[in-house]
Design a protein around this motif. Sequence first.
Motif, PDB file in Angstrom:
ATOM      1  N   MET A  45      -5.711 -29.678 -58.506  1.00 39.16           N
ATOM      2  CA  MET A  45      -6.131 -28.698 -58.292  1.00 39.16           C
ATOM      3  C   MET A  45      -5.875 -27.457 -57.299  1.00 39.16           C
ATOM      4  N   SER A  46      -5.830 -26.633 -57.238  1.00 43.61           N
ATOM      5  CA  SER A  46      -4.747 -25.430 -56.643  1.00 43.61           C
ATOM      6  C   SER A  46      -5.474 -25.072 -55.264  1.00 43.61           C
ATOM      7  N   ARG A  47      -5.081 -24.177 -54.319  1.00 38.54           N
ATOM      8  CA  ARG A  47      -5.232 -23.422 -53.045  1.00 38.54           C
ATOM      9  C   ARG A  47      -5.059 -21.847 -53.417  1.00 38.54           C
ATOM     10  N   ILE A  48      -6.524 -21.699 -53.380  1.00 42.01           N
ATOM     11  CA  ILE A  48      -6.678 -19.600 -53.485  1.00 42.01           C
ATOM     12  C   ILE A  48      -7.231 -19.048 -52.848  1.00 42.01           C
ATOM     13  N   LEU A  49      -6.390 -18.030 -52.201  1.00 39.94           N
ATOM     14  CA  LEU A  49      -7.435 -17.247 -51.028  1.00 39.94           C
ATOM     15  C   LEU A  49      -7.821 -16.214 -51.954  1.00 39.94           C
ATOM     16  N   VAL A  50      -9.037 -15.576 -50.888  1.00 42.55           N
ATOM     17  CA  VAL A  50      -9.892 -14.469 -51.584  1.00 42.55           C
ATOM     18  C   VAL A  50      -9.996 -13.657 -50.648  1.00 42.55           C
ATOM     19  N   THR A  51      -9.666 -12.685 -51.019  1.00 43.72           N
ATOM     20  CA  THR A  51     -10.015 -11.814 -49.548  1.00 43.72           C
ATOM     21  C   THR A  51     -11.179 -11.105 -49.549  1.00 43.72           C
ATOM     22  N   GLY A  52     -11.906 -10.349 -49.077  1.00 38.60           N
ATOM     23  CA  GLY A  52     -12.844  -9.687 -48.496  1.00 38.60           C
ATOM     24  C   GLY A  52     -13.807 -10.815 -49.557  1.00 38.60           C
ATOM     25  N   SER A  53     -14.410 -11.947 -48.823  1.00 37.83           N
ATOM     26  CA  SER A  53     -14.890 -13.204 -50.058  1.00 37.83           C
ATOM     27  C   SER A  53     -16.777 -13.242 -49.140  1.00 37.83           C
ATOM     28  N   ALA A  54     -16.639 -12.274 -48.050  1.00 41.05           N
ATOM     29  CA  ALA A  54     -17.767 -12.534 -47.158  1.00 41.05           C
ATOM     30  C   ALA A  54     -19.126 -12.137 -48.280  1.00 41.05           C
ATOM     31  N   ASP A  55     -18.670 -11.182 -49.415  1.00 37.48           N
ATOM     32  CA  ASP A  55     -20.041 -10.917 -49.757  1.00 37.48           C
ATOM     33  C   ASP A  55     -19.549 -10.476 -51.922  1.00 37.48           C
ATOM     34  N   GLY A  56     -20.548 -10.697 -52.460  1.00 36.40           N
ATOM     35  CA  GLY A  56     -20.422  -9.565 -53.896  1.00 36.40           C
ATOM     36  C   GLY A  56     -18.838 -10.689 -54.400  1.00 36.40           C
ATOM     37  N   LEU A  57     -18.030  -9.726 -55.150  1.00 34.57           N
ATOM     38  CA  LEU A  57     -17.489 -10.470 -56.317  1.00 34.57           C
ATOM     39  C   LEU A  57     -16.507 -11.423 -55.370  1.00 34.57           C
ATOM     40  N   GLY A  58     -16.385 -11.269 -53.839  1.00 30.31           N
ATOM     41  CA  GLY A  58     -15.140 -12.266 -53.576  1.00 30.31           C
ATOM     42  C   GLY A  58     -16.152 -13.413 -53.237  1.00 30.31           C
ATOM     43  N   ARG A  59     -16.765 -13.210 -52.426  1.00 30.67           N
ATOM     44  CA  ARG A  59     -18.195 -14.106 -52.050  1.00 30.67           C
ATOM     45  C   ARG A  59     -18.363 -15.235 -53.773  1.00 30.67           C
ATOM     46  N   ALA A  60     -18.510 -14.802 -54.643  1.00 33.84           N
ATOM     47  CA  ALA A  60     -18.760 -15.092 -55.914  1.00 33.84           C
ATOM     48  C   ALA A  60     -17.794 -15.762 -56.473  1.00 33.84           C
ATOM     49  N   ALA A  61     -16.367 -15.349 -56.338  1.00 37.09           N
ATOM     50  CA  ALA A  61     -15.380 -16.099 -56.679  1.00 37.09           C
ATOM     51  C   ALA A  61     -14.901 -16.862 -55.941  1.00 37.09           C
ATOM     52  N   ALA A  62     -14.961 -16.734 -54.877  1.00 35.67           N
ATOM     53  CA  ALA A  62     -14.849 -18.072 -53.893  1.00 35.67           C
ATOM     54  C   ALA A  62     -15.969 -19.231 -54.167  1.00 35.67           C
ATOM     55  N   GLU A  63     -17.709 -19.208 -54.589  1.00 43.08           N
ATOM     56  CA  GLU A  63     -17.747 -20.180 -54.459  1.00 43.08           C
ATOM     57  C   GLU A  63     -17.931 -20.848 -56.383  1.00 43.08           C
ATOM     58  N   THR A  64     -17.479 -20.063 -56.710  1.00 39.25           N
ATOM     59  CA  THR A  64     -17.155 -20.754 -58.226  1.00 39.25           C
ATOM     60  C   THR A  64     -15.761 -21.467 -57.906  1.00 39.25           C
ATOM     61  N   LEU A  65     -14.966 -21.048 -57.935  1.00 37.36           N
ATOM     62  CA  LEU A  65     -13.685 -22.561 -56.986  1.00 37.36           C
ATOM     63  C   LEU A  65     -13.921 -23.454 -56.776  1.00 37.36           C
ATOM     64  N   LEU A  66     -14.583 -23.501 -55.034  1.00 39.33           N
ATOM     65  CA  LEU A  66     -15.006 -23.971 -54.062  1.00 39.33           C
ATOM     66  C   LEU A  66     -15.735 -25.249 -55.164  1.00 39.33           C
ATOM     67  N   SER A  67     -16.897 -24.808 -56.122  1.00 45.95           N
ATOM     68  CA  SER A  67     -17.894 -25.802 -56.443  1.00 45.95           C
ATOM     69  C   SER A  67     -16.861 -26.212 -58.119  1.00 45.95           C
ATOM     70  N   ALA A  68     -16.013 -26.061 -57.995  1.00 50.94           N
ATOM     71  CA  ALA A  68     -15.086 -26.608 -59.320  1.00 50.94           C
ATOM     72  C   ALA A  68     -13.728 -27.219 -59.015  1.00 50.94           C
ATOM     73  N   GLY A  69     -14.011 -27.645 -57.863  1.00 53.68           N
ATOM     74  CA  GLY A  69     -13.227 -28.295 -57.171  1.00 53.68           C
ATOM     75  C   GLY A  69     -12.026 -28.179 -55.745  1.00 53.68           C
ATOM     76  N   HIS A  70     -11.786 -26.743 -56.494  1.00 53.47           N
ATOM     77  CA  HIS A  70     -10.517 -26.660 -55.624  1.00 53.47           C
ATOM     78  C   HIS A  70      -9.873 -25.795 -54.334  1.00 53.47           C
ATOM     79  N   ASP A  71      -9.502 -25.729 -53.558  1.00 54.23           N
ATOM     80  CA  ASP A  71      -9.040 -25.473 -52.146  1.00 54.23           C
ATOM     81  C   ASP A  71      -9.241 -24.157 -52.001  1.00 54.23           C
ATOM     82  N   VAL A  72     -10.423 -24.132 -51.214  1.00 56.94           N
ATOM     83  CA  VAL A  72     -10.423 -22.316 -50.897  1.00 56.94           C
ATOM     84  C   VAL A  72     -10.041 -22.010 -49.484  1.00 56.94           C
ATOM     85  N   VAL A  73      -9.765 -20.718 -49.875  1.00 55.59           N
ATOM     86  CA  VAL A  73      -9.814 -20.306 -48.686  1.00 55.59           C
ATOM     87  C   VAL A  73      -9.982 -18.733 -48.025  1.00 55.59           C
ATOM     88  N   VAL A  74     -11.244 -19.102 -47.705  1.00 55.38           N
ATOM     89  CA  VAL A  74     -12.664 -16.670 -47.620  1.00 55.38           C
ATOM     90  C   VAL A  74     -11.977 -16.483 -46.325  1.00 55.38           C
TER      91      VAL A  74
END
Length: 242
Positions: free
Chosen positions: A1-30
Motif C-alpha cells: 500500500m502507498s502513502r499519499i498526500l491529498v491537498t485540499g481534501s476537506a471537501d470536493g474532489l480532494g475529499r472524494a479521492a482521500a476517502e476512496t484511497l483510505l477505503s482501499a487500504g492506503h496510508d492517506v494524509v489529508v
Amino acid sequence: MSRILVTGSADGLGRAAAETLLSAGHDVVVHARSRRRSASLRPLVDRGADLVVGDFTERDDVRAVAAELNAAKPLDAVIHNAGVWRGRDVMPVNIVAPYLLTALLPAPRRLVYVTSGSHYDGRPSLAGVDWQGRGAGSYADSKLYVTALAAAMGRLRPGVLSNAVDPGWVPTKMGGPYATDDLELGHRTQEWLAVSDDPEAQAEGGYWYHRRQADPHPSVHDTAFQDELLAVLAEETGTPLR
C-alpha cells in the motif's frame, strides 16, 4: 500500500479521492486550510488518516506542512488537488503552493497535479504575473502553469511519474450545481495515477481526462517555457527545485 498526500481534501474532489484511497487500504494524509476546516476531516482521521493543516495562500504555512511531512513516514505520492477559482488567492494556491511543495518534498515517486480544461485559455507568458496575490489572478493562466509544472517534473526528476489531470466540470463547491461532468469520474484518474500498477498508469508528463491522455496546450511541453516558469518560481519563492 502507498502513502499519499491529498491537498485540499476537506471537501470536493480532494475529499472524494482521500476517502476512496483510505477505503482501499492506503496510508492517506489529508490536508485542510485551517483548524476550523479540519474538523470536517475527523471521520477520516478516526479511520486512520493523518492530518496536516496549512493555509496555502501563506508560503510559511506551505513550508511548515512540508517540514512536518519530511519528518514523518516518507510519501509515495502527492495529489496536488487544492485550488481556487477566482480572487487574489488564485496564483498563490494554484501554482505557487504546488511548486513550493514539489521543491520541498523530493521523495515522492508519483506526482499528480489537478488542472482544468481552462488551461487551454491560459497565456504562455510570465510577464507581470502577480505571484503574491495582491490582486485577482487568471485561473486559466494558473492552470496552464501547473500543467507545465507537471510536464517539467516528468522531465527533470528521473524515475518520477508526474502527470496532470483534468477532472472535468464536476458539481463540487467550485464547479457549482449545474456542472455537467460525472463527479465519480472526476476523482478516479488522480487515484489511479497515484497508486496503480497498471502499465498505462506508469506514464510521465501526461495530461489526462477520465483515464485517457489528451493533447494539452502546446506550451505545456515547451521545455523553454517550462524552464522559464521554474526559474521565475524559484526566484519568487527563494526555493529552487532539488
